[in-house]
Scaffold this active site. Sequence first.
Site, PDB file in Angstrom:
ATOM      1  N   GLY A  62      43.984  37.683  37.395  1.00 52.29           N
ATOM      2  CA  GLY A  62      43.182  38.895  37.349  1.00 52.29           C
ATOM      3  C   GLY A  62      42.032  38.714  36.387  1.00 52.29           C
ATOM      4  N   LYS A  64      41.766  39.392  33.263  1.00 55.48           N
ATOM      5  CA  LYS A  64      42.150  38.859  31.961  1.00 55.48           C
ATOM      6  C   LYS A  64      42.705  37.443  32.054  1.00 55.48           C
ATOM      7  CE  LYS A  64      43.078  43.316  29.774  1.00 55.48           C
ATOM      8  NZ  LYS A  64      44.083  44.141  29.044  1.00 55.48           N
ATOM      9  N   ALA A  65      42.995  36.972  33.255  1.00 57.94           N
ATOM     10  CA  ALA A  65      43.515  35.619  33.437  1.00 57.94           C
ATOM     11  C   ALA A  65      42.788  34.979  34.619  1.00 57.94           C
ATOM     12  CB  ALA A  65      45.020  35.656  33.680  1.00 57.94           C
ATOM     13  N   LYS A  83      46.327  24.165  38.625  1.00 63.42           N
ATOM     14  CA  LYS A  83      45.567  25.160  37.878  1.00 63.42           C
ATOM     15  C   LYS A  83      44.092  25.023  38.234  1.00 63.42           C
ATOM     16  CE  LYS A  83      44.664  27.063  33.296  1.00 63.42           C
ATOM     17  NZ  LYS A  83      45.051  27.081  31.867  1.00 63.42           N
ATOM     18  N   ASP A 177      47.467  29.476  23.432  1.00 63.03           N
ATOM     19  CA  ASP A 177      48.146  30.558  24.153  1.00 63.03           C
ATOM     20  C   ASP A 177      49.639  30.280  24.339  1.00 63.03           C
ATOM     21  OD1 ASP A 177      45.788  32.035  24.447  1.00 63.03           O
ATOM     22  OD2 ASP A 177      45.220  30.886  26.204  1.00 63.03           O
TER      23      ASP A 177
END
EC number: 2.7.11.1
Length: 223
Positions: A62, A64-65, A83, A177
Site C-alpha cells: 500500500g 506506506k509499503a 521483492k 525495519d
Amino acid sequence: MGLRCSKLSLCWWPTHQKSTLNDASDLENGTEDLPSFSEFSFDQLRAATSGFSTDSIVSEHGVKAPNVVYKGRLEDGRWIAVKRFNRSAWPDTRQFLEEAKAVGQLRSERLANLIGFCCEGDERLLVAEFMPFETLSKHLFHWDSEPMKWAMRVRVALYLAQALEYCSTKGRALYHDLNAYRILFDQDGDPRLSCFGLMKNSRDGKSYSTNLAFTPPEYLKTG
C-alpha cells in the site's frame, strides 16, 4: 528435522532437538544446496509471479509499503520470494548492484537467503528463498486456534540473535525495519530472518528508512 508443526500451529519444541547454540561460523552448514547468487531477467520473474498478480502478493503493501513482495515459482519448480521496489527507490544502478551482491554472498541456515536480483531499465527486484509458513506477525497476532507456545518464542529470540550475529560477523551489521514481518518460518517450522532487511529501503532514492533498525552496541559506540 526441525519442528513438527502445521501452518498455523508452531507450537512445540521437541526435547530431542539438538543444541542450537551454534557459533556464527557454523550457521553456513546446510546451505550447500542453495544456488549461487545470480541475475534473473525481468521476464523470468514476471512469469514466475503470474505477471506480478495481486494473488501472488505475500507482503504488506500500500502507500506506506510501496515495495511489494510476491510469491513465485521458477521453471525448475523452485518457489521464490520476489521483492519489487518502486521505480524511484534505486536510481543509482551501481549502488543497487553493490548492495545486492554484498547481501547475496551471505549464506546461513538462520536467514531466508538472497539468491538473485534483477536490474533492467528502472526495474529493481530481489529474489530470495521462499518461506512457506508465513511470518512471526501472523503467529503472534493473528493466530486462529492457539497462541504461539513460549518454547517457540524462545527459539525465535535465539535464532534471531544468531542471525544478527552472523550478519555482523560478515560485515552487515545494520538491519533495517526489524519487526515481526521480517521473521519467517521455513518448511521445517524453524524461524529465519528475511534477507530483505539487510538492504536499505527507500521511497525516493535519497532518504532511507531505519525504522526499528537493529544496530550492534559496539557499532553505536564506534560507528
